[in-house]
Design a protein around this motif. Sequence first.
Motif, mmCIF file in Angstrom:
data_model
loop_
_atom_site.group_PDB
_atom_site.id
_atom_site.type_symbol
_atom_site.label_atom_id
_atom_site.label_comp_id
_atom_site.label_asym_id
_atom_site.label_seq_id
_atom_site.Cartn_x
_atom_site.Cartn_y
_atom_site.Cartn_z
ATOM 1 N N ALA A 1 0.841 -1.202 0.000
ATOM 2 C CA ALA A 1 0.000 0.000 0.000
ATOM 3 C C ALA A 1 0.876 1.253 0.000
ATOM 4 O O ALA A 1 2.010 1.237 0.487
ATOM 5 N N HIS A 2 0.337 2.353 -0.534
ATOM 6 C CA HIS A 2 1.199 3.507 -0.809
ATOM 7 C C HIS A 2 1.664 4.259 0.444
ATOM 8 O O HIS A 2 2.524 5.138 0.347
ATOM 9 N N SER A 3 1.152 3.910 1.605
ATOM 10 C CA SER A 3 1.719 4.473 2.836
ATOM 11 C C SER A 3 3.220 4.218 2.854
ATOM 12 O O SER A 3 3.984 4.955 3.483
ATOM 13 N N ILE A 4 3.621 3.179 2.167
ATOM 14 C CA ILE A 4 5.014 2.748 2.167
ATOM 15 C C ILE A 4 5.947 3.813 1.606
ATOM 16 O O ILE A 4 7.143 3.821 1.894
ATOM 17 N N ALA A 5 5.403 4.727 0.805
ATOM 18 C CA ALA A 5 6.274 5.683 0.120
ATOM 19 C C ALA A 5 6.578 6.924 0.956
ATOM 20 O O ALA A 5 7.397 7.742 0.565
ATOM 21 N N ALA A 6 5.902 7.081 2.103
ATOM 22 C CA ALA A 6 6.150 8.268 2.932
ATOM 23 C C ALA A 6 7.605 8.261 3.387
ATOM 24 O O ALA A 6 8.109 7.253 3.858
ATOM 25 N N GLN A 7 8.271 9.393 3.234
ATOM 26 C CA GLN A 7 9.704 9.427 3.517
ATOM 27 C C GLN A 7 10.017 9.978 4.902
ATOM 28 O O GLN A 7 10.679 9.353 5.714
ATOM 29 N N GLY A 8 9.508 11.179 5.165
ATOM 30 C CA GLY A 8 10.030 12.001 6.264
ATOM 31 C C GLY A 8 9.881 11.485 7.664
ATOM 32 O O GLY A 8 10.873 11.288 8.365
ATOM 33 N N GLY A 9 8.657 11.238 8.124
ATOM 34 C CA GLY A 9 8.537 10.820 9.508
ATOM 35 C C GLY A 9 7.114 10.872 10.028
ATOM 36 O O GLY A 9 6.171 11.070 9.275
ATOM 37 N N ILE A 10 7.000 10.666 11.323
ATOM 38 C CA ILE A 10 5.693 10.660 11.972
ATOM 39 C C ILE A 10 5.777 11.517 13.237
ATOM 40 O O ILE A 10 6.687 11.376 14.046
ATOM 41 N N GLY B 1 10.229 3.053 -6.495
ATOM 42 C CA GLY B 1 11.234 2.133 -5.991
ATOM 43 C C GLY B 1 11.070 1.663 -4.563
ATOM 44 O O GLY B 1 12.006 1.128 -3.984
ATOM 45 N N ILE B 2 9.895 1.811 -3.968
ATOM 46 C CA ILE B 2 9.786 1.446 -2.561
ATOM 47 C C ILE B 2 8.711 0.390 -2.290
ATOM 48 O O ILE B 2 8.796 -0.352 -1.329
ATOM 49 N N CYS B 3 7.696 0.284 -3.166
ATOM 50 C CA CYS B 3 6.585 -0.623 -2.822
ATOM 51 C C CYS B 3 6.927 -2.072 -3.133
ATOM 52 O O CYS B 3 6.320 -2.983 -2.567
ATOM 53 N N GLY B 4 7.883 -2.302 -4.039
ATOM 54 C CA GLY B 4 8.302 -3.673 -4.334
ATOM 55 C C GLY B 4 7.370 -4.404 -5.274
ATOM 56 O O GLY B 4 7.477 -5.610 -5.441
ATOM 57 N N THR B 5 6.431 -3.696 -5.904
ATOM 58 C CA THR B 5 5.475 -4.378 -6.774
ATOM 59 C C THR B 5 6.098 -4.775 -8.111
ATOM 60 O O THR B 5 5.860 -5.871 -8.602
ATOM 61 N N CYS B 6 6.868 -3.882 -8.706
ATOM 62 C CA CYS B 6 7.385 -4.163 -10.044
ATOM 63 C C CYS B 6 8.567 -5.129 -9.971
ATOM 64 O O CYS B 6 9.208 -5.264 -8.934
ATOM 65 N N GLY B 7 8.849 -5.740 -11.084
ATOM 66 C CA GLY B 7 10.002 -6.623 -11.137
ATOM 67 C C GLY B 7 9.928 -7.512 -12.347
ATOM 68 O O GLY B 7 8.876 -8.097 -12.617
#
Lengths: 644, 257, 254
Positions: A78-87, B69-75
């Motif tokens: 899920a795209h929450s994964i892309a958050a970089q900075g922090g909480i 480059g972070i979700c790991g879906t592509c490959g």
Amino acid sequence: MSTATEHQNLDARVPDGPIDQKWTRCKNEMKLVSPNNKRKYDIIVVGTGLAGASAAASLGELGYNVKAFCYQDSPRRAHSIAAQGGINAAKNYPNDGDSVWRLFYDTVKGGDFRARESNVYRLAEVSGNIIDQCVAQGVPFAREYGGTLANRTFGGAQVSRTFYCRGQTGQQLLLGAYSALMRQVAAGKVELFPRREMLDLVVVEGNARGIVCRNMVTGEIETHAAHAVLLCTGGYGNAYYLSTNAKGCNVTAAWRCHKRGAYFANPCYTQIHPTCIPVKGAYQSKLTLMSESLRNDGRVWVPKDVNDSRPPSEIPEEDRDYYLERRYPAFGNMVPRDVASRAAKERCDAGFGVGETGLAVYLDFKLAIAEQGRDAIEAKYGNLFHMYKKITDEDPYQVPMRIYPAVHYAMGGLWVDYHLESTVPGLFVLGEANFSDHGANRLGASALMQGLADGYFVAPYTVGHHLASRSLSSVTTAHPKFKEIAVEARNRIERLLSVNGNRTTDDIHRQLGQIMWDNCGMARNAQGLAAAIEQIRNLRDEFWQNVKILGTGEELNQSLEHAGRLADFLEFGELLAQDALHREESCGGHFREEHQTEDNEARRDDEHFCYAAAWEFQGDDTDEKLHKEPLRFNEVELTTRSYK
Amino acid sequence: MTNPAKKRLSLHLRIWRQSRTDEAGEFRDYQLQDISPDMSFLEMLDILNQQLIEQGEAPVAFDHDCREGICGTCGMMINGQAHGPDHETTTCQLHMRHFNDGDTIIIEPWRARAFPVLRDLIVNRSAFDRIIQAGGYVSIKTGQAPEGNANLIPQQHQEGSLDAAACIGCGACVAACKNASAMLFTAAKVSHFVQLPQGAPERTKRVLAMINQHDEEGFGACTNTSECEAACPAAVSVSHIARLNREYLKAMLTATD
Amino acid sequence: MNWLMNALSSSVGRKFVMALTGLFLCLFLVIHLAGNLLLYVGPETYGNYAHALHEQKAFLLLSQVLLYSAFLLHIFLAFRLTASNVTARFVSYRKKASKRDDRVVASVVAPEAWMFRSGAIVLLFLIVHLTDFKFEFGWGEVLAGQTPYGKAGVILRDFGRAIIYALGSVALGVHVSHGLASAFQSLGVSHPKYNGCVKWSSVAFGWIVAVGFASFPVIWALTAAPPSQTQPATHAQPASQVQPDAPHTHALPI
């Protein structure tokens, strides 16, 4: 166009009493489901980002039978994964005077006084618990040498309250929630449904009782019944086609719920993030964010002369316009996101933009490198510089970065009350998908906080109250309503496939994105918004007459998936424009050119627009009906933000 | 490798096409003209798909989501390399400037018994989820957590743990391994937890259960070729596999149940 | 002991057994090579060494049992692991290339890509070696009554044997050059401070094994007379077991 405007009080169910007692009081007064009865209840959670995964795991732990759905192949993506900075969290570890109240105040002010006070206070109140919970799950937050948790500063705050894991905080928090979710899957309390697209909500006897979804591998239309449905499906930024959202992010689940009776609140509040890598060409599929923290050391400028075509290294200091430092001497390059974005747009619109497209400004580290040394800059931003080089093939240590604003976050979303319940009883909306906590502008490092607050510490209580306090009849998927809505969903797919026109979904989506960006972007005006509504309607007609989708509905068909989402964006986009048109003021991410001060700053209108606009769907060819939830500020004083 | 002249590219693509899991697949050839070297690899495939749809041929199905480059879906296997020729890169972050005009690019899905092909370049990686379900978590309920600073964690341990936790679960390690082993993936999770005090109570059970699940899924064994490490977009090191081996040895000898 | 068997039959457990047996076999290689180097000292020293070794009957029995068990386990697991590893891929790639940029040689000829094949070559060589020296099968009366030194001379001067022994030794060197370091990694012995050293030592060990063992067939085949008669034997190290006046036997060191 005419908008039916009605003043109707939405009951937000905010408990009485002092603000710091409201949540405690609410929890004390809520009805409980006894431990033995919990296993008799089924709960559907749609979306497995921070909000969805944390809610599904927590509800599973309590003993409910949970079904978790996501369109990705695994909840971990899920795209929450892309958050970089922090909480953010009001832990006050650095002893710099932070408190729950200060976090609450900063968030309300950062949101330009368009959020509900009580919700924001609760968010600040549970923020500390989130950190504890994540640490206990094994989230490897940054530490001081002594082994204690480390903090860093972030925009919009004068204290250090941001917890982080290098530049991958969202990833680590999501993996924490995901691991809790996987534990419940192993325990048999959560059943996982990946590669499922929610297509509709099933409302029986006024309550949300299930969903219809499509198995994206087999194409099968599935129905699932439950006693409550939790929507944790993120934001609608992809209405603009190009955004920092993941390609799959969509408004479909939320929009379908809207069409089944859930009010949509403040769709015009979209956050445009100032520091993204600019668009390169017509083929561009996605925009990449560069962390806001870069503005701590980078200086933003454009050439003073419109016709200056020299490479940046050959433009001397006296020919450069550091426009943020010029316009906002007090905050300089560190003005909030909305202000920085608008200023960049203003310069580029005036013809000063740089790069091949003229839609970019420089973010220059020359001075910082000269003063602090290359090593210091590399230590701070090495990974971001590396990423920039990977994408653009330019070395930011040598030449200034080129950046431009991009659509990033949706503050608006489905309207929810204090219980995070929508106007459809039994339908709860968590995280970015709801509208509740960020007002008209979100501060950095607050999205992760909200998603986890909703999932770990709010929904598990309020969903229980819904189950215990309402008498819900026994409903299974055999109920005719499920059949009826499944048939509707199937027919819709058939309709999409039968158009067989000439334009691809990507092509039409790009056009929608251009309309949205040009008219509902960083600066909006009545004329443009009215035109946008017209254009979106035409494009919607064009879509249904001329879209080309190959293959069938009974297979893995990515064009079909995209078409379904695009069809909903084409309806939602109109509502966004309509909301922006009706809000005759400038606040946060919503800037109306008609409502600005002499020096081009946003002018809020608290007298007429201090409310949340909640739109009710009235039918496909009927205007949406506006309901207003007045926002009352008892704890903080309404002030004008100034960064001069 | 980098294309210095920024010349637009003509490419010959040879792509694996397979309509569903239980049907045989084949390679098909496609020509693409006028590809900008600034495009990402997936944008190049987007262009191909637009052309295919216009010609009435089913577009190439490939997994992708965040495209940062972070979700790991592509490959995908690109000329025999997981995620293509660039290091520490996912397919979505690979740019066409790493190719030359006139190149032939062979594109295949991840190949492993545990990763059945769903369509074209899309594989089913739910085996990874099941490995995590076997023990890739700390058994703590919401609300049970002690104060965040109750356990002091040396910065070195936290950083080492984060090095492992950086795994994005894309499956490149399996794809690149000659044995289709998921040992790097499994080791990353074991190593993430074992370096933290929170992971200690379940360390024995965790490593045994996760390896057991790894084997049941049909992944191969590690033969220490380090190809996984070279292909890993998150730079997860094989030293985590050594740590996993240590943990397993300890667990094997001391587990009481 | 069920738990042990279960744990050892997992993918990681099997690697432990591979590593432990491999390390044990490497230890044997060291002893074997040291013993063989006495060939360069001269017939008498070598003969004494052989004789002394065979005097230690209990030790010899024990080490042979251990050695054969290690061999068999190592070989058995190699087949098992390779079979399951091949199945794990299922469909092979049209094209496969390495992404490692620390390679000295191309991935297709890298030792780690050849472990099963180099192991299989070593196994074949081992069979030839045992039939020759241990069972003296196929040599008729040629080897009868020979001293250990003389026997080695006869076998190694056979041109076909020399080639087999040389190739076998090289395969063995290739095998252990990856195998030794790999065993450390499999047993979890890894630390950034020492990993480089382990890797380097493993490659060096591979070279020593390959050059050391291959030197015998090469030198014997190239020279009409054994090298010990053409060069002084002063550089050879004395073995503790050497007993100068022990009578020669026809048995050979293990």
